[in-house]
Design a protein around this motif. Structure first.
Motif, PDB file in Angstrom:
ATOM      1  N   LEU A  19      12.056  -8.040  10.959  1.00  0.00           N
ATOM      2  CA  LEU A  19      11.770  -7.899   9.539  1.00  0.00           C
ATOM      3  C   LEU A  19      12.440  -6.784   9.158  1.00  0.00           C
ATOM      4  N   GLY A  20      13.071  -6.083  10.122  1.00  0.00           N
ATOM      5  CA  GLY A  20      14.144  -4.809   9.460  1.00  0.00           C
ATOM      6  C   GLY A  20      13.416  -3.598   9.608  1.00  0.00           C
ATOM      7  N   MET A  21      12.084  -3.439  10.347  1.00  0.00           N
ATOM      8  CA  MET A  21      11.579  -2.068  10.661  1.00  0.00           C
ATOM      9  C   MET A  21      12.191  -1.561  11.746  1.00  0.00           C
ATOM     10  N   GLU A  22      12.298  -0.115  11.724  1.00  0.00           N
ATOM     11  CA  GLU A  22      12.555   0.646  12.935  1.00  0.00           C
ATOM     12  C   GLU A  22      11.392   0.608  14.065  1.00  0.00           C
ATOM     13  N   THR A  23      11.669   0.637  15.122  1.00  0.00           N
ATOM     14  CA  THR A  23      10.234   0.211  16.027  1.00  0.00           C
ATOM     15  C   THR A  23      10.128   1.578  17.010  1.00  0.00           C
ATOM     16  N   ILE A  24       9.163   2.140  17.261  1.00  0.00           N
ATOM     17  CA  ILE A  24       8.636   2.779  18.255  1.00  0.00           C
ATOM     18  C   ILE A  24       7.627   2.586  19.162  1.00  0.00           C
ATOM     19  N   LEU A  25       7.941   2.516  20.500  1.00  0.00           N
ATOM     20  CA  LEU A  25       6.864   2.086  21.374  1.00  0.00           C
ATOM     21  C   LEU A  25       6.449   3.120  22.181  1.00  0.00           C
ATOM     22  N   VAL A  26       4.902   3.307  22.071  1.00  0.00           N
ATOM     23  CA  VAL A  26       4.471   4.490  22.823  1.00  0.00           C
ATOM     24  C   VAL A  26       3.766   3.767  24.134  1.00  0.00           C
ATOM     25  N   ILE A  75       0.769  -1.204   0.267  1.00  0.00           N
ATOM     26  CA  ILE A  75       0.024   0.014  -0.032  1.00  0.00           C
ATOM     27  C   ILE A  75       0.786   1.253  -0.138  1.00  0.00           C
ATOM     28  N   ILE A  76       1.755   1.319   0.894  1.00  0.00           N
ATOM     29  CA  ILE A  76       2.809   2.535   0.985  1.00  0.00           C
ATOM     30  C   ILE A  76       3.556   2.754  -0.196  1.00  0.00           C
ATOM     31  N   GLY A  77       3.938   1.357  -1.193  1.00  0.00           N
ATOM     32  CA  GLY A  77       4.672   1.675  -2.368  1.00  0.00           C
ATOM     33  C   GLY A  77       6.133   1.436  -2.192  1.00  0.00           C
ATOM     34  N   PHE A  78       6.725   0.724  -1.115  1.00  0.00           N
ATOM     35  CA  PHE A  78       7.869   0.622  -0.669  1.00  0.00           C
ATOM     36  C   PHE A  78       8.299  -1.025  -1.074  1.00  0.00           C
ATOM     37  N   ASN A  79       9.771  -0.964  -1.330  1.00  0.00           N
ATOM     38  CA  ASN A  79      10.118  -2.436  -1.619  1.00  0.00           C
ATOM     39  C   ASN A  79      10.598  -3.282  -0.468  1.00  0.00           C
ATOM     40  N   ASN A  80      11.011  -2.580   0.586  1.00  0.00           N
ATOM     41  CA  ASN A  80      11.663  -3.446   1.846  1.00  0.00           C
ATOM     42  C   ASN A  80      11.063  -2.699   3.143  1.00  0.00           C
ATOM     43  N   PHE A  81      11.197  -3.486   4.231  1.00  0.00           N
ATOM     44  CA  PHE A  81      11.025  -2.987   5.437  1.00  0.00           C
ATOM     45  C   PHE A  81      11.796  -2.174   6.104  1.00  0.00           C
ATOM     46  N   GLN A  82      13.104  -1.982   5.539  1.00  0.00           N
ATOM     47  CA  GLN A  82      14.127  -1.248   5.880  1.00  0.00           C
ATOM     48  C   GLN A  82      13.823   0.413   6.006  1.00  0.00           C
ATOM     49  N   ASN A  83      12.854   0.657   5.177  1.00  0.00           N
ATOM     50  CA  ASN A  83      12.600   2.107   4.875  1.00  0.00           C
ATOM     51  C   ASN A  83      11.137   2.531   5.892  1.00  0.00           C
ATOM     52  N   ILE A  84      10.848   1.500   6.712  1.00  0.00           N
ATOM     53  CA  ILE A  84       9.777   1.633   7.537  1.00  0.00           C
ATOM     54  C   ILE A  84       9.980   1.824   8.930  1.00  0.00           C
ATOM     55  N   THR A  85       9.174   2.762   9.430  1.00  0.00           N
ATOM     56  CA  THR A  85       9.143   2.905  10.910  1.00  0.00           C
ATOM     57  C   THR A  85       7.783   2.623  11.563  1.00  0.00           C
ATOM     58  N   ILE A  86       7.607   1.566  12.380  1.00  0.00           N
ATOM     59  CA  ILE A  86       6.280   1.225  13.059  1.00  0.00           C
ATOM     60  C   ILE A  86       6.161   1.968  14.379  1.00  0.00           C
ATOM     61  N   ILE A  87       5.068   2.348  14.740  1.00  0.00           N
ATOM     62  CA  ILE A  87       4.724   2.999  16.066  1.00  0.00           C
ATOM     63  C   ILE A  87       3.328   2.068  16.613  1.00  0.00           C
ATOM     64  N   SER A  88       3.605   1.808  17.718  1.00  0.00           N
ATOM     65  CA  SER A  88       2.623   0.930  18.525  1.00  0.00           C
ATOM     66  C   SER A  88       2.812   0.914  19.875  1.00  0.00           C
ATOM     67  N   ASP A  89       1.879   0.621  20.505  1.00  0.00           N
ATOM     68  CA  ASP A  89       1.604   0.349  22.196  1.00  0.00           C
ATOM     69  C   ASP A  89       2.021  -1.401  22.473  1.00  0.00           C
ATOM     70  N   ASP A  90       2.096  -2.080  21.098  1.00  0.00           N
ATOM     71  CA  ASP A  90       2.218  -3.427  21.567  1.00  0.00           C
ATOM     72  C   ASP A  90       3.682  -3.803  21.342  1.00  0.00           C
ATOM     73  N   LEU A  91       4.360  -3.980  22.419  1.00  0.00           N
ATOM     74  CA  LEU A  91       5.986  -4.405  21.849  1.00  0.00           C
ATOM     75  C   LEU A  91       5.785  -5.798  21.293  1.00  0.00           C
ATOM     76  N   LYS A  92       5.366  -6.687  22.165  1.00  0.00           N
ATOM     77  CA  LYS A  92       5.284  -8.339  21.525  1.00  0.00           C
ATOM     78  C   LYS A  92       4.439  -8.591  20.423  1.00  0.00           C
ATOM     79  N   GLY A  93       3.304  -8.025  20.558  1.00  0.00           N
ATOM     80  CA  GLY A  93       2.384  -8.296  19.283  1.00  0.00           C
ATOM     81  C   GLY A  93       2.798  -7.674  18.148  1.00  0.00           C
ATOM     82  N   ASP A  94       3.269  -6.527  18.063  1.00  0.00           N
ATOM     83  CA  ASP A  94       3.401  -5.457  17.054  1.00  0.00           C
ATOM     84  C   ASP A  94       5.065  -5.281  16.677  1.00  0.00           C
ATOM     85  N   LEU A  95       5.677  -4.998  17.550  1.00  0.00           N
ATOM     86  CA  LEU A  95       7.029  -4.312  17.401  1.00  0.00           C
ATOM     87  C   LEU A  95       8.187  -5.323  17.197  1.00  0.00           C
TER      88      LEU A  95
END
Length: 260
Positions: free
Chosen positions: A219-226, A193-213
């Motif tokens: 997978l190579g994403m940068e992770t932000i926990l709130v 959807i976002i139109g990228f080729n790999n996860f290294q260009n993605i930052t994910i933001i979530s409150d669920d550390l184990k279930g999301d981040l």
């Protein structure tokens, strides 16, 4: 942080409060900032209670500037994931109604799939039915709508679907599939959807550390926990994400102070 150019953003506990379902401090401004700066993002939610369009409309009515092509939930890929319409399904009344509206046959007689959704009042009778159904049919699929570790209702924390799936797996030695977060399939859908080729260009933001981040980090994403949802204190954290903020307002302040 700052080199990444696309965002996956969770909803419950990140954009809206688990307590009153209203926007968390800084959440609307954060989404507006991404829109204004034309930074690609996708809202990645494990919503299953409301129809996808209804939940998106709910978020828009709260003031979130989100387009339909910036939103993804498990219901949107349900049909392409399930092999059969015959399900033994567990979840909230709203979720079960969603399944029936989608012409799924909810049955305990010869189902082809055991499908688990979020439900705060699972009983031992439910667990027994799940186990007996799986153990008596070696070909049945065990599928979770998502793999959340815990979820919050009325200020209390309950085992999420991911935790229940792990319990069932331990009891039956049967593996399972996850449709929503944190499955690689779901994240790949969001990446497309976002139109990228790999996860290294993605930052994910979530409150669920184990279930999301943590799965996203693998997978190579940068992770932000709130800390505005499931996890209330850094003392609860055993494995560290890349960054931790109180909420999205704190993240915006960090950006201002560091020249983003």
């Amino acid at each position: 942080m700052g080199n990444k150019i696309g965002y996956f953003i969770d909803v419950q506990g990140t954009l809206i409060s688990d307590k009153d379902k209203q926007p968390i401090s800084g959440a609307i401004e954060f989404v507006n900032r991404l829109q204004d700066e034309k930074i690609p993002f996708v809202i990645v939610t494990n919503n299953t209670k409301m129809d996808s369009d209804i939940f998106l409309n709910y978020l828009q009515n709260l003031g979130f500037n989100i387009n339909k092509n910036q939103y993804l939930d498990p219901l949107m890929i349900l049909d392409e994931t399930l092999k059969s319409k015959d399900l033994l399904a567990f979840g909230t009344e709203q979720f079960l109604n969603n399944l029936q509206n989608r012409k799924y046959n909810l049955t305990s007689s010869n189902p082809k799939t055991v499908l688990l959704g979020v439900k705060h009042d699972y009983t031992y009778s439910d667990y027994s039915q799940i186990l007996e159904t799986i153990l008596s049919n070696p070909n049945i699929d065990l599928i979770g709508m998502h793999g959340t570790s815990i979820y919050v209702k009325n200020r209390k924390r309950y085992p999420g679907v991911g935790a229940i799936l792990e319990m069932v797996k331990f009891a039956t030695s049967r593996d399972y599939t996850v449709i929503g977060k944190p499955s690689k399939m779901f994240y790949q859908k969001a990446l497309k959807i976002i139109g990228f080729n790999n996860f290294q260009n993605i930052t994910i933001i979530s409150d669920d550390l184990k279930g999301d981040l943590l799965p996203a980090k693998k997978l190579g994403m940068e992770t932000i926990l709130v800390l505005s949802g499931k996890i209330k204190s850094e003392k609860e954290i055993t494995k560290k994400p890349d960054f931790i903020f109180k909420n999205l307002e704190s993240l915006l302040n960090y950006w201002r102070e560091n020249g983003r």
